[in-house]
Scaffold this motif. Sequence first.
Motif, PDB file in Angstrom:
ATOM      1  N   ALA A   8       0.833  -1.211   0.000  1.00  0.00           N
ATOM      2  CA  ALA A   8       0.000   0.000   0.000  1.00  0.00           C
ATOM      3  C   ALA A   8       0.864   1.257   0.000  1.00  0.00           C
ATOM      4  N   SER A   9       1.950   1.244   0.806  1.00  0.00           N
ATOM      5  CA  SER A   9       2.830   2.424   0.884  1.00  0.00           C
ATOM      6  C   SER A   9       3.513   2.690  -0.459  1.00  0.00           C
ATOM      7  N   LEU A  10       4.036   1.633  -1.099  1.00  0.00           N
ATOM      8  CA  LEU A  10       4.730   1.821  -2.363  1.00  0.00           C
ATOM      9  C   LEU A  10       3.780   2.274  -3.465  1.00  0.00           C
ATOM     10  N   ALA A  11       2.547   1.746  -3.447  1.00  0.00           N
ATOM     11  CA  ALA A  11       1.574   2.099  -4.492  1.00  0.00           C
ATOM     12  C   ALA A  11       0.870   3.414  -4.200  1.00  0.00           C
ATOM     13  N   GLY A  12       1.012   3.918  -2.973  1.00  0.00           N
ATOM     14  CA  GLY A  12       0.352   5.172  -2.612  1.00  0.00           C
ATOM     15  C   GLY A  12      -1.148   5.039  -2.473  1.00  0.00           C
ATOM     16  N   VAL A  13      -1.586   3.901  -1.948  1.00  0.00           N
ATOM     17  CA  VAL A  13      -3.028   3.670  -1.762  1.00  0.00           C
ATOM     18  C   VAL A  13      -3.249   3.107  -0.361  1.00  0.00           C
ATOM     19  N   SER A  14      -4.508   2.903  -0.031  1.00  0.00           N
ATOM     20  CA  SER A  14      -4.830   2.333   1.280  1.00  0.00           C
ATOM     21  C   SER A  14      -4.689   0.804   1.250  1.00  0.00           C
ATOM     22  N   VAL A  15      -4.585   0.235   2.453  1.00  0.00           N
ATOM     23  CA  VAL A  15      -4.537  -1.228   2.572  1.00  0.00           C
ATOM     24  C   VAL A  15      -5.820  -1.834   2.001  1.00  0.00           C
ATOM     25  N   ALA A  16      -6.952  -1.165   2.226  1.00  0.00           N
ATOM     26  CA  ALA A  16      -8.232  -1.676   1.716  1.00  0.00           C
ATOM     27  C   ALA A  16      -8.224  -1.755   0.193  1.00  0.00           C
ATOM     28  N   VAL A  18      -5.549  -2.186  -1.747  1.00  0.00           N
ATOM     29  CA  VAL A  18      -4.713  -3.327  -2.116  1.00  0.00           C
ATOM     30  C   VAL A  18      -5.509  -4.617  -1.988  1.00  0.00           C
ATOM     31  N   SER A  19      -6.249  -4.737  -0.894  1.00  0.00           N
ATOM     32  CA  SER A  19      -7.055  -5.944  -0.672  1.00  0.00           C
ATOM     33  C   SER A  19      -8.081  -6.133  -1.787  1.00  0.00           C
ATOM     34  N   ARG A  20      -8.720  -5.015  -2.190  1.00  0.00           N
ATOM     35  CA  ARG A  20      -9.721  -5.114  -3.264  1.00  0.00           C
ATOM     36  C   ARG A  20      -9.074  -5.562  -4.579  1.00  0.00           C
ATOM     37  N   VAL A  21      -7.882  -5.061  -4.867  1.00  0.00           N
ATOM     38  CA  VAL A  21      -7.192  -5.462  -6.095  1.00  0.00           C
ATOM     39  C   VAL A  21      -6.846  -6.948  -6.052  1.00  0.00           C
ATOM     40  N   LEU A  22      -6.308  -7.410  -4.910  1.00  0.00           N
ATOM     41  CA  LEU A  22      -5.898  -8.813  -4.800  1.00  0.00           C
ATOM     42  C   LEU A  22      -7.086  -9.765  -4.865  1.00  0.00           C
ATOM     43  N   ASN A  23      -8.248  -9.276  -4.447  1.00  0.00           N
ATOM     44  CA  ASN A  23      -9.444 -10.115  -4.484  1.00  0.00           C
ATOM     45  C   ASN A  23     -10.291  -9.869  -5.726  1.00  0.00           C
ATOM     46  N   GLN A  24      -9.702  -9.132  -6.707  1.00  0.00           N
ATOM     47  CA  GLN A  24     -10.326  -8.895  -8.008  1.00  0.00           C
ATOM     48  C   GLN A  24     -11.685  -8.202  -7.895  1.00  0.00           C
ATOM     49  N   HIS A  25     -11.765  -7.271  -6.967  1.00  0.00           N
ATOM     50  CA  HIS A  25     -13.000  -6.498  -6.819  1.00  0.00           C
ATOM     51  C   HIS A  25     -13.127  -5.545  -8.005  1.00  0.00           C
ATOM     52  N   PRO A  26     -14.302  -5.468  -8.606  1.00  0.00           N
ATOM     53  CA  PRO A  26     -14.447  -4.650  -9.817  1.00  0.00           C
ATOM     54  C   PRO A  26     -14.386  -3.135  -9.570  1.00  0.00           C
ATOM     55  N   ALA A  27     -14.639  -2.716  -8.334  1.00  0.00           N
ATOM     56  CA  ALA A  27     -14.724  -1.274  -8.067  1.00  0.00           C
ATOM     57  C   ALA A  27     -13.348  -0.661  -7.806  1.00  0.00           C
ATOM     58  N   VAL A  28     -12.402  -0.904  -8.688  1.00  0.00           N
ATOM     59  CA  VAL A  28     -11.069  -0.302  -8.602  1.00  0.00           C
ATOM     60  C   VAL A  28     -10.718   0.221  -9.993  1.00  0.00           C
ATOM     61  N   ARG A  29     -10.266   1.468 -10.068  1.00  0.00           N
ATOM     62  CA  ARG A  29      -9.904   2.046 -11.365  1.00  0.00           C
ATOM     63  C   ARG A  29      -8.724   1.290 -11.968  1.00  0.00           C
ATOM     64  N   ALA A  30      -8.682   1.210 -13.283  1.00  0.00           N
ATOM     65  CA  ALA A  30      -7.633   0.463 -13.984  1.00  0.00           C
ATOM     66  C   ALA A  30      -6.244   0.987 -13.637  1.00  0.00           C
ATOM     67  N   ALA A  34      -3.307  -1.164 -11.772  1.00  0.00           N
ATOM     68  CA  ALA A  34      -1.990  -1.372 -12.367  1.00  0.00           C
ATOM     69  C   ALA A  34      -0.887  -0.963 -11.401  1.00  0.00           C
ATOM     70  N   ARG A  35      -1.115   0.138 -10.669  1.00  0.00           N
ATOM     71  CA  ARG A  35      -0.102   0.614  -9.728  1.00  0.00           C
ATOM     72  C   ARG A  35       0.099  -0.384  -8.585  1.00  0.00           C
ATOM     73  N   VAL A  36      -0.997  -0.933  -8.107  1.00  0.00           N
ATOM     74  CA  VAL A  36      -0.907  -1.911  -7.021  1.00  0.00           C
ATOM     75  C   VAL A  36      -0.197  -3.179  -7.492  1.00  0.00           C
ATOM     76  N   LEU A  37      -0.560  -3.665  -8.666  1.00  0.00           N
ATOM     77  CA  LEU A  37       0.061  -4.890  -9.172  1.00  0.00           C
ATOM     78  C   LEU A  37       1.551  -4.692  -9.452  1.00  0.00           C
ATOM     79  N   THR A  38       1.912  -3.503  -9.872  1.00  0.00           N
ATOM     80  CA  THR A  38       3.336  -3.201 -10.062  1.00  0.00           C
ATOM     81  C   THR A  38       4.075  -3.259  -8.728  1.00  0.00           C
TER      82      THR A  38
END
Length: 335
Positions: A8-16, A18-30, A34-38
Amino acid sequence: MVGIKDVASLAGVSVATVSRVLNQHPAVRAETRARVLTAVDRLAYRPNAVARSLRTHQTRTLGLVISDVLNPFFTELARSVEDEARALGYSVIIGNADEQPELQDHHVRTLLDRRIDGLLVSPTDGGSPLMLGAARTGTPMVFVDRWIPGVDVPVVRADGRDAIRDLVAHLHALGHRRLAIINGPAATTTGSERVEAFRDALHAYGLSLPAEYVGQGDFQADSGRKATGRFLDLPRPPDVVFAADNLMALGAMDEMYARGLRVPEDVALAAFDDIPWFVHTDPPITAIAQPTGELGRTAVRALIDVVEGRTAASVTLSARLVARRSCGERREQTS
């Protein structure tokens, strides 16, 4: 150890997020995804599977309990199950029942305790209270190859009746009239189904199946040897021994050769469940082939449908006769 907070710190986002991205939640901007996965890649972060399973109530793990891992049919089945599950994002834990109901139940109990998402089973018998209870309480379950009558779960299997009918027609055309069968355990659906299909096919040609021509086996090679020995000791031995399983067929061939008999000149041999090395025996063995790989793949897809809340129907595939030279065929009659 790298944690989700580091991502979360490296991507500049919240822990929540990151969790949504890892769980493939649709409500995350592209762009955010991409920043989280990087960040995940740069930090080589691996989510804690146990913690994730507690949150999502899923482990992405399936259980497979097979009847005998040394039986080439079940070995191939397990391989196809594992390949298909992996392709669909699931792992598989395999238990070998070794044709023992109590060992089957041990594996089922252990797998359920490990919080698997669903269970594939090829039952060793039809009377397991543990398995009946698991099915009735809603455990996602699919039976593969064998099944328990009256239990309302999807069944993926091959119907061998037409292939057995083709085999009997083939043997009759070759001039064989005294046909014997080494059957599997009556407690298994495959055991009872194959002998009934064989008897019905004989009846269509006006042939009987006397009790002395039915050998009781257990899907193991030694039972094939013993049953064949009893057939060969009869005053009128059979023309053909049909083993309702590949291992019993190999045991039958061992007994024939141990007595100095020639196959097929002195006694013919056919098998249910084709295996790759049947083409390398002398002579190559005529067999009924099941679509083993397709059985495994179809069973996995059906189980994942159940796990993910979709409707899964039972599927029946077809077996086919593969004629070789163990029943007196000429080369032009083989396939």
